[in-house]
Design an enzyme around this catalytic site. Structure first.
Site, PDB file in Angstrom:
ATOM      1  N   ASP A   1     124.305  28.248  -0.685  1.00 54.24           N
ATOM      2  CA  ASP A   1     125.582  28.509  -0.012  1.00 54.24           C
ATOM      3  C   ASP A   1     125.668  27.600   1.211  1.00 54.24           C
ATOM      4  O   ASP A   1     125.078  27.892   2.249  1.00 54.24           O
ATOM      5  CB  ASP A   1     125.656  29.980   0.401  1.00 54.24           C
ATOM      6  CG  ASP A   1     126.949  30.305   1.124  1.00 54.24           C
ATOM      7  OD1 ASP A   1     127.985  29.698   0.790  1.00 54.24           O
ATOM      8  OD2 ASP A   1     126.931  31.174   2.029  1.00 54.24           O
TER       9      ASP A   1
ATOM     10  N   GLU B   1     127.789  26.578  -4.168  1.00 54.14           N
ATOM     11  CA  GLU B   1     129.147  27.093  -4.013  1.00 54.14           C
ATOM     12  C   GLU B   1     130.067  25.988  -3.505  1.00 54.14           C
ATOM     13  O   GLU B   1     129.719  25.244  -2.585  1.00 54.14           O
ATOM     14  CB  GLU B   1     129.181  28.267  -3.042  1.00 54.14           C
ATOM     15  CG  GLU B   1     130.580  28.839  -2.831  1.00 54.14           C
ATOM     16  CD  GLU B   1     130.615  30.056  -1.928  1.00 54.14           C
ATOM     17  OE1 GLU B   1     131.712  30.436  -1.490  1.00 54.14           O
ATOM     18  OE2 GLU B   1     129.530  30.627  -1.665  1.00 54.14           O
TER      19      GLU B   1
ATOM     20  N   ASP C   1     124.265  35.031   4.396  1.00 53.75           N
ATOM     21  CA  ASP C   1     124.100  33.718   3.775  1.00 53.75           C
ATOM     22  C   ASP C   1     123.117  33.789   2.603  1.00 53.75           C
ATOM     23  O   ASP C   1     123.353  33.196   1.547  1.00 53.75           O
ATOM     24  CB  ASP C   1     123.608  32.704   4.806  1.00 53.75           C
ATOM     25  CG  ASP C   1     124.531  32.593   5.994  1.00 53.75           C
ATOM     26  OD1 ASP C   1     125.653  32.086   5.823  1.00 53.75           O
ATOM     27  OD2 ASP C   1     124.147  33.020   7.096  1.00 53.75           O
TER      28      ASP C   1
END
Length: 216
Positions: A32, A92, A164
């Site tokens: 991420d 992502e 996260d």
């Protein structure tokens, strides 16, 4: 680099990673991207089964110049890949921020996140946020709390102290679901292709029979 508690400790994962110990399990790392905090999550999959290995975040020093922060991110990610030896990576896709400066910095961080696994010769897959949410929760507009609840449900025994890390595990879960679907489609396509080839062969043999008989 922060590490949260999942199903295994680092030493347990290293011990199980001895040659021939991983078995049929495929190891995936979800990432991420973020300049201040980049989440990472490592899971293993075998068909429809999933298990957590580890998760954490790479945090850069906001007081340092941009180039130094990107270097910190590169070193941190390289260390994660070296420690856990994943087979595939998933990242992502980031959305455009209203602040153009923030968007530019985030894009630079994301470039590093894409580059590090690519340099390690890993297949790198990208997924939009709504696809990740739909894969994990079933709704493309799920909030972070819903995501974390489902991550805990899908990966029993995994705990994480940061959003996260949870987001990164969700990216890995999303990729696990998509690669499983792709494997089913590929197997079906291969079976259909084999069946078509056999049918064509039978037709050719049938057409050749009368020809040989006519010659006799």
């Amino acid at each position: 680099m922060g590490t949260d508690g999942c199903a295994e400790t680092w030493m347990q994962a290293k011990e199980r990673d001895a040659p021939g110990r991983r078995g049929p399990w495929v190891r995936l790392v979800g990432l991420d991207p973020g300049l201040r905090h980049t989440g990472w999550g490592v899971i293993e999959v075998d068909g429809n089964r999933m298990r957590a290995v580890a998760a954490g975040s790479i945090d850069t020093d906001g007081e340092r110049p941009l180039a130094e922060r990107l270097r910190q991110l590169h070193i941190g990610l390289t260390g994660v890949l070296a420690e856990y030896q994943p087979d595939e990576a998933a990242v992502e896709e980031t959305f455009v921020n209203r602040n153009p400066v923030s968007t530019l910095k985030l894009g630079m961080a994301r470039g590093v996140v894409l580059l590090v696994p690519a340099l390690a010769r890993l297949p790198v897959h990208e997924y939009p946020a709504n696809v990740i949410k739909k894969s994990v929760v079933g709704a493309g507009h799920a909030d972070k709390q819903q995501m974390q609840i489902m991550v805990n449900h899908l990966l029993p025994g995994c705990t994480f102290s940061s959003a996260d890390a949870a987001d990164a595990l969700a990216v890995a879960i999303c990729h696990a679901h998509h690669r499983a679907t792709l494997a089913v489609w590929s197997a079906a396509a291969a079976e259909q292709g084999a069946g078509t080839g056999q049918g064509t062969g039978r037709r050719r043999a049938g057409n050749g029979g009368p020809g040989r008989g006519a010659q006799r």
